[in-house]
Design an enzyme around this catalytic site. Structure first.
Site, PDB file in Angstrom:
ATOM      1  N   HIS A 159       0.816  -1.214   0.000  1.00  0.00           N
ATOM      2  CA  HIS A 159       0.000   0.000   0.000  1.00  0.00           C
ATOM      3  C   HIS A 159       0.851   1.267   0.000  1.00  0.00           C
ATOM      4  O   HIS A 159       0.587   2.206  -0.756  1.00  0.00           O
ATOM      5  CB  HIS A 159      -0.933   0.013   1.201  1.00  0.00           C
ATOM      6  CG  HIS A 159      -1.981  -1.044   1.161  1.00  0.00           C
ATOM      7  ND1 HIS A 159      -2.910  -1.227   2.168  1.00  0.00           N
ATOM      8  CD2 HIS A 159      -2.261  -2.002   0.242  1.00  0.00           C
ATOM      9  CE1 HIS A 159      -3.704  -2.238   1.865  1.00  0.00           C
ATOM     10  NE2 HIS A 159      -3.315  -2.737   0.713  1.00  0.00           N
ATOM     11  N   HIS A 204      -9.167  -1.783  -5.606  1.00  0.00           N
ATOM     12  CA  HIS A 204      -8.123  -2.133  -4.636  1.00  0.00           C
ATOM     13  C   HIS A 204      -7.142  -3.134  -5.223  1.00  0.00           C
ATOM     14  O   HIS A 204      -5.933  -3.056  -4.953  1.00  0.00           O
ATOM     15  CB  HIS A 204      -8.710  -2.689  -3.344  1.00  0.00           C
ATOM     16  CG  HIS A 204      -7.655  -2.928  -2.317  1.00  0.00           C
ATOM     17  ND1 HIS A 204      -7.115  -1.916  -1.554  1.00  0.00           N
ATOM     18  CD2 HIS A 204      -6.966  -4.050  -1.979  1.00  0.00           C
ATOM     19  CE1 HIS A 204      -6.168  -2.401  -0.786  1.00  0.00           C
ATOM     20  NE2 HIS A 204      -6.053  -3.700  -1.020  1.00  0.00           N
ATOM     21  N   HIS A 250      -1.076 -10.951  -5.408  1.00  0.00           N
ATOM     22  CA  HIS A 250       0.334 -10.689  -5.112  1.00  0.00           C
ATOM     23  C   HIS A 250       1.259 -11.758  -5.693  1.00  0.00           C
ATOM     24  O   HIS A 250       2.347 -11.449  -6.189  1.00  0.00           O
ATOM     25  CB  HIS A 250       0.532 -10.600  -3.600  1.00  0.00           C
ATOM     26  CG  HIS A 250      -0.298  -9.544  -2.945  1.00  0.00           C
ATOM     27  ND1 HIS A 250      -0.155  -8.207  -3.242  1.00  0.00           N
ATOM     28  CD2 HIS A 250      -1.292  -9.628  -2.019  1.00  0.00           C
ATOM     29  CE1 HIS A 250      -1.024  -7.505  -2.515  1.00  0.00           C
ATOM     30  NE2 HIS A 250      -1.723  -8.350  -1.776  1.00  0.00           N
ATOM     31  N   ASP A 265      -3.115  -2.630  -5.372  1.00  0.00           N
ATOM     32  CA  ASP A 265      -2.098  -3.611  -5.004  1.00  0.00           C
ATOM     33  C   ASP A 265      -1.109  -3.844  -6.144  1.00  0.00           C
ATOM     34  O   ASP A 265       0.103  -3.968  -5.916  1.00  0.00           O
ATOM     35  CB  ASP A 265      -2.753  -4.943  -4.639  1.00  0.00           C
ATOM     36  CG  ASP A 265      -3.350  -4.957  -3.239  1.00  0.00           C
ATOM     37  OD1 ASP A 265      -3.006  -4.074  -2.423  1.00  0.00           O
ATOM     38  OD2 ASP A 265      -4.159  -5.862  -2.961  1.00  0.00           O
TER      39      ASP A 265
END
Length: 318
Positions: free
Chosen positions: A85, A242, A269, A246
């Protein structure tokens, strides 16, 4: 006004943030400090007695774990997680160099987005540096897959993100966001989107030592067919926004901003880290170019709106 950014920049002054770790539930703080030209993003750990660990570059080959967040390896100082973030905020605003000092194993989650970082950076300004801004220009397509999920980097005349998610949830469903990057668009359209999770997973995660600090103050909670947060969503498609936030943070671990297009479907991720590994597997995949040699224009940082209203939205002030 549009300006061609050809010089590197860093934060104008040190910025401090405190909160809790969303996973370990412990108090946490982070300082963003100015850094010298051509140093990129770096990180170190501050221990209870005040001494600092060695400083490590925040780059893809330091990624240690990608389950639920991105964690980086600091050697004898252990790992620091949830770095995506704060790095997303820096990269999203076009900042090239900064050093992070974190006092624990996890960065503070704040409100679950990058908005508070963005607000502070914009309000305090940036310092323009003499060195030329550089980009990693994608020359060949790279794609990594996991079943039907994928992440890809492709040649493109600009900086673009095309992120799609697909959840078996009536609240989320299938969402897609195509985003041509500018600092102003990142601040208004991406930075305030919050992390999210499902109530059905909460007990299992907490038994495994995760989500111990998660709450309605820092996460969107989804319970089957409804949102549990009393104030609802900040955007109708906040979930995919969001995921894009990321991705901006994870891809910043390339060491320089990427000039090209990132695409993902059901990504996260892990795939973000793998596509960077694929990028750097061959020097034929990319080249380092100076900003002045690229037709890249974007809103100047001083044109970025700042300030958070009571709902957490970016608002214009001044």
């Amino acid at each position: 006004m549009k300006k061609l950014a050809t010089k590197q920049c860093t934060v104008a002054a040190a910025l401090s943030f405190t909160g809790i770790g969303v996973h370990n539930g412990q108090p946490s703080s982070i300082i963003i400090q100015p850094a010298a030209p051509d140093t990129g993003f770096s990180i170190c750990r501050k221990f209870e007695d005040g001494h600092l660990s060695d400083v490590f570059p925040l780059e893809h080959d330091r990624v240690a774990r990608t389950y639920l967040c991105t964690a980086v390896d600091l050697g004898d100082a252990g790992t620091i997680s949830m770095i995506e973030h704060v790095v997303s905020a820096l990269s999203g605003l076009g900042i090239d160099n900064a050093m992070l000092i974190v006092d624990g194993p996890e960065c503070p989650v704040l409100d679950g987005s990058a908005g508070k970082y963005v607000d502070a950076i914009v309000e305090n300004g940036v310092s323009i540096q003499p060195a030329e801004k550089k980009f990693i220009k994608i020359k060949r397509s790279i794609i990594v897959r996991s079943n039907d999920a994928f992440a890809a980097l492709e040649p493109y005349n600009g900086r673009a993100f095309d992120v799609e998610i697909d959840f078996e949830s009536d609240v989320i469903g299938r969402q897609r966001m195509i985003f041509d990057w500018t600092p102003a668009r990142y601040a208004t359209d991406v930075s305030t989107a919050r992390t999210f999770g499902f109530l059905r997973d909460a007990k299992i995660l907490r038994q495994a030592g995760y989500a111990l600090g998660s709450s309605l103050e820092n996460s969107i909670a989804v319970d089957e067919d409804k949102i549990m947060n009393s104030d609802g969503l900040r955007f109708e498609d906040e979930f995919v926004r969001h995921k894009l936030l990321d991705a901006v943070g994870d891809l910043a671990l390339a060491g320089m901003p990427i000039y090209g297009k990132f695409r993902s479907y059901k990504g996260g991720h892990g795939l973000n880290a793998l596509v960077l590994n694929g990028l750097f597997a061959s020097e034929q995949n990319y080249e380092i170019v100076n900003a002045k040699d690229l037709p890249l224009e974007f809103d100047a940082l001083e044109d970025v709106p700042l300030g958070m209203d009571s709902q957490g939205y970016i608002r214009s002030v001044g």
